[in-house]
Enzyme design. Structure first.
Site, PDB file in Angstrom:
ATOM      1  N   GLY A   8      22.102 -38.105 -10.943  1.00 38.58           N
ATOM      2  CA  GLY A   8      20.843 -38.027 -11.691  1.00 38.58           C
ATOM      3  C   GLY A   8      21.035 -38.238 -13.183  1.00 38.58           C
ATOM      4  CG  HIS A  54      16.405 -28.973  -8.538  1.00 38.55           C
ATOM      5  ND1 HIS A  54      16.385 -30.315  -8.811  1.00 38.55           N
ATOM      6  CD2 HIS A  54      17.437 -28.459  -9.253  1.00 38.55           C
ATOM      7  CE1 HIS A  54      17.331 -30.600  -9.663  1.00 38.55           C
ATOM      8  NE2 HIS A  54      18.007 -29.502  -9.940  1.00 38.55           N
ATOM      9  N   GLY A 106      14.873 -32.645  -7.851  1.00 43.01           N
ATOM     10  CA  GLY A 106      15.741 -33.658  -8.463  1.00 43.01           C
ATOM     11  C   GLY A 106      16.807 -34.095  -7.458  1.00 43.01           C
ATOM     12  CG  HIS A 107      19.847 -31.390  -6.188  1.00 42.86           C
ATOM     13  ND1 HIS A 107      19.447 -30.166  -6.647  1.00 42.86           N
ATOM     14  CD2 HIS A 107      21.007 -31.666  -6.809  1.00 42.86           C
ATOM     15  CE1 HIS A 107      20.335 -29.701  -7.511  1.00 42.86           C
ATOM     16  NE2 HIS A 107      21.295 -30.597  -7.641  1.00 42.86           N
ATOM     17  CD  GLN A 142      27.750 -34.644 -13.711  1.00 44.96           C
ATOM     18  OE1 GLN A 142      28.325 -33.578 -13.825  1.00 44.96           O
ATOM     19  NE2 GLN A 142      26.760 -34.818 -12.849  1.00 44.96           N
ATOM     20  CB  SER A 175      20.531 -25.280  -9.922  1.00 43.17           C
ATOM     21  OG  SER A 175      20.560 -26.482  -9.201  1.00 43.17           O
ATOM     22  NE  ARG A 176      24.239 -23.698 -15.584  1.00 39.23           N
ATOM     23  CZ  ARG A 176      24.847 -24.846 -15.322  1.00 39.23           C
ATOM     24  NH1 ARG A 176      24.153 -25.959 -15.217  1.00 39.23           N
ATOM     25  NH2 ARG A 176      26.164 -24.895 -15.164  1.00 39.23           N
ATOM     26  CG  LEU A 218      12.781 -30.360 -11.482  1.00 40.47           C
ATOM     27  CD1 LEU A 218      12.640 -30.928 -10.075  1.00 40.47           C
ATOM     28  CD2 LEU A 218      12.147 -28.976 -11.533  1.00 40.47           C
TER      29      LEU A 218
HETATM   30  O1  PAF Z   1      25.997 -32.577 -11.306  1.00 45.44           O
HETATM   31  C1  PAF Z   1      26.524 -31.687 -10.599  1.00 45.44           C
HETATM   32  O2  PAF Z   1      25.872 -30.963  -9.858  1.00 45.44           O
HETATM   33  C2  PAF Z   1      28.028 -31.499 -10.659  1.00 45.44           C
HETATM   34  O3  PAF Z   1      28.500 -31.669 -11.954  1.00 45.44           O
HETATM   35  C3  PAF Z   1      28.797 -32.384  -9.658  1.00 45.44           C
HETATM   36  C4  PAF Z   1      28.640 -33.849  -9.971  1.00 45.44           C
HETATM   37  C5  PAF Z   1      28.319 -32.088  -8.251  1.00 45.44           C
HETATM   38  C6  PAF Z   1      30.292 -32.044  -9.714  1.00 45.44           C
HETATM   39  O4  PAF Z   1      30.544 -30.710  -9.420  1.00 45.44           O
END
Ligand code: PAF
Length: 281
Positions: free
Chosen positions: A148, A34, A36-37, A154, A187-188, A185
């Site tokens: 992000g 999306h 964000g990516h 994370q 993906s889910r 945003l």
């Molecule tokens: O943020 C994510 O989409 C995932 O946690 C990642 C960093 C790609 C690891 O699978």
């Protein structure tokens, strides 16, 4: 744009690229891309010579098998978007290749960073994230990697991993991107129906109200408790946590320092678990 499905072929190609002293910027994803990516890719595009994007739904970071099995997949649209944003290399490996057999993840303990909030609610989640990100870093050996701030905890875990194991690698923090209605945003989000989406909007509204209160120095603990109670009373939303933390350590910050912290929130809406965060200053 080149696409590789095995780490062997990817490594061969990257060693040719690195001989030419090219700086590799890496964007790890689980696909279903999306905007964000898109922001991560654009930042990587301007900040590196060669942009590598990985697309791999990592089984070891899911604490919920239903979530794993229903994780959205949109590989063709992902490749189109990647191409349009100038990605040079896509890596879309298979589990047998990436984990060299059965998927497994060693347990990781970075204190509150891996143990609190997401770490407490999703047992084993950060073990899986660290396992896959470490493996991808070992294969790709990027100079920079882009993550992000939507997944704020994370990000802090990955920074801790880098400090310990990949000291030369620069982690670039990229801003959380919201939809026009304010929903962070993810993906889910495609799994939310219309009614659930309206309920989900309460997450960022709560964060905004909290920020306004912190900045007007309204009595903090009262505000936070009231916000939790308001969310708890909503039909169709199950609050997991709402707290104000230090974005590096993920320890809760005292009320006098709330304007230096981030409010973090997690809630279940329908079949979707949502997280969001906002800087309180
Ligand atoms: O943020 C994510 O989409 C995932 O946690 C990642 C960093 C790609 C690891 O699978």
């Amino acid at each position: 744009m080149e696409i590789f499905y095995t780490s062997k072929e990817l490594k061969e190609r990257l060693s040719e690229i690195k001989v030419r002293n090219k700086m590799v910027g890496f964007v790890p994803t689980m696909g279903s891309l999306h905007s964000g990516h898109g922001t991560l890719i654009s930042r990587a595009r301007t900040g590196s010579d060669v942009v590598v994007l990985s697309i791999y739904v990592n089984p070891t970071q899911f604490d919920n098998q239903h979530d794993f099995k229903t994780y959205p997949n949109a590989i063709q649209a992902d490749l189109d978007l990647a191409r349009s944003l100038g990605v040079d290399v896509v890596f879309a490996p298979k589990t047998e290749d990436i984990y060299e057999g059965v998927p497994n993840a060693d347990s990781v303990d970075y204190g509150d960073l891996t143990g609190a909030f997401e770490g407490a609610k999703r047992k084993g989640h950060f073990d899986g994230v660290v396992a896959i990100v470490r493996r991808l870093f070992q294969i790709i050996k990027p100079e920079k990697a882009f993550f992000g701030e939507k997944d704020l905890q994370q990000l802090a875990v990955i920074e801790a991993l880098c400090k310990r194991e990949f000291a030369q690698l620069e982690i670039v923090r990229c801003p959380l991107i919201r939809d026009i209605d304010g929903l962070a945003l993810s993906s889910r989000n495609v799994r939310l129906n219309q009614k659930e989406r309206l309920v989900a909007l309460e997450l960022h509204r709560t964060l905004n109200r909290l920020k306004a209160a912190v900045n007007r120095s309204i009595e903090g603990s009262v505000t936070l408790e009231a916000a939790r109670r308001a969310l708890d009373s909503l039909d169709g939303l199950e609050l997991e946590y709402l707290a104000i933390i230090d974005a590096k350590s993920f320890e809760e910050v005292g009320e006098e320092k709330w304007n230096e912290g981030h409010a973090v929130i997690a809630a279940q809406v329908g079949s979707v678990r949502l997280i969001d965060n906002l800087f309180m200053g």
